[in-house]
Design an enzyme around this catalytic site. Sequence first.
Site, PDB file in Angstrom:
ATOM      1  N   PRO A   1      12.475   0.579  -0.820  1.00  0.00           N
ATOM      2  CA  PRO A   1      12.600   0.028   0.564  1.00  0.00           C
ATOM      3  C   PRO A   1      12.221  -1.357   0.644  1.00  0.00           C
ATOM      4  O   PRO A   1      10.817  -1.805   0.035  1.00  0.00           O
ATOM      5  CB  PRO A   1      12.013   1.008   1.397  1.00  0.00           C
ATOM      6  N   GLU A   2      12.861  -2.414   0.864  1.00  0.00           N
ATOM      7  CA  GLU A   2      12.467  -3.755   1.379  1.00  0.00           C
ATOM      8  C   GLU A   2      12.439  -4.108   2.873  1.00  0.00           C
ATOM      9  O   GLU A   2      12.691  -3.171   3.508  1.00  0.00           O
ATOM     10  CB  GLU A   2      13.511  -4.547   0.261  1.00  0.00           C
TER      11      GLU A   2
ATOM     12  N   LYS B   1       6.852  -4.976   3.513  1.00  0.00           N
ATOM     13  CA  LYS B   1       7.483  -4.041   3.273  1.00  0.00           C
ATOM     14  C   LYS B   1       6.608  -2.368   3.913  1.00  0.00           C
ATOM     15  O   LYS B   1       6.890  -1.455   3.481  1.00  0.00           O
ATOM     16  CB  LYS B   1       7.531  -3.435   1.710  1.00  0.00           C
TER      17      LYS B   1
ATOM     18  N   LYS C   1       5.477 -24.457  -5.961  1.00  0.00           N
ATOM     19  CA  LYS C   1       5.969 -23.405  -7.040  1.00  0.00           C
ATOM     20  C   LYS C   1       6.732 -23.983  -8.050  1.00  0.00           C
ATOM     21  O   LYS C   1       7.564 -24.699  -8.096  1.00  0.00           O
ATOM     22  CB  LYS C   1       7.123 -22.555  -6.013  1.00  0.00           C
TER      23      LYS C   1
ATOM     24  N   ARG D   1      12.027  -6.574 -14.665  1.00  0.00           N
ATOM     25  CA  ARG D   1      12.826  -6.391 -13.438  1.00  0.00           C
ATOM     26  C   ARG D   1      14.411  -6.632 -14.007  1.00  0.00           C
ATOM     27  O   ARG D   1      14.892  -7.547 -14.275  1.00  0.00           O
ATOM     28  CB  ARG D   1      12.627  -7.376 -12.399  1.00  0.00           C
TER      29      ARG D   1
END
Length: 267
Positions: free
Chosen positions: A2-3, A58, A150, A257
């Site tokens: 779940p996000e 979350k 980033k 992922r």
Amino acid sequence: MPELPEMETYKSALQQMLVGHPITNVTINRAKSINEQADDFINHVKSQTIKAIDRRAKYLIFHLQNGSCLLLHLMLGGWMFYGAAADKPNRTVQVQLTFGKHHLYFIGLRLGYLHLLSPDKLHKEFQDIGPEPLAENFTIDAFFETMKHKRGGIKTTLINQSVLAGIGNRYSDEILWQAQLLPLRKMSDLNEAEHVRLYESIRFILQRGIEKGGYMDEPLFKDDHHTGKYDMYVHDREGKACKRCGHPIIKIDIATRKTYYCQACQH
């Protein structure tokens, strides 16, 4: 797992059903799902009224009348069901909170947990989590400030909880598809227009996920017709036609992922 949209869906529904109601009983079937001795946990939680339910990233936070909190992280495979005993799914329940004739069942908490915390300990749990991407103060300027140094890949940056809160593997693919950006690209390679497109896509996809009740199929309660109506644009659709251009969706691994994208219309 779940996000943000799934946990926000849970929060909204449970607020209506549980806030103001006392916990009349607590059942612990798996001691590893909690952080206290079972008897201590039960003694601190039983008879407490749910004062409020919040979401952070979350996580769900159940605020109790005595000032302590229950912190829930469902992790991989966890979900909840609220209802009478006759309606309980035929699944193993790790923790159960009872509210009179109805129960909140925590299912699949083999990796997830329900921890009893003081406000100070709760604050420490969240001190390294990034900003909420749907918060009113998370403007485009705040996004640029967050992302300006980033240098990693776009996908790995999106799912890094210290950068942004609540985005995981599924919705990062959806966001990048909406923004028409390849997941293998680096944040430092994006121009200003692409940064804006990514910001707008984050907000659009997460808001759409909430409106559709997230992606999880399991209902939260009997006759739940809202939860799980989000239809993925790209994630888990390997080989199927892209909903924008018709080309087949590709699956690759990025940092272990499973990642799905369209090679034709993501650039």
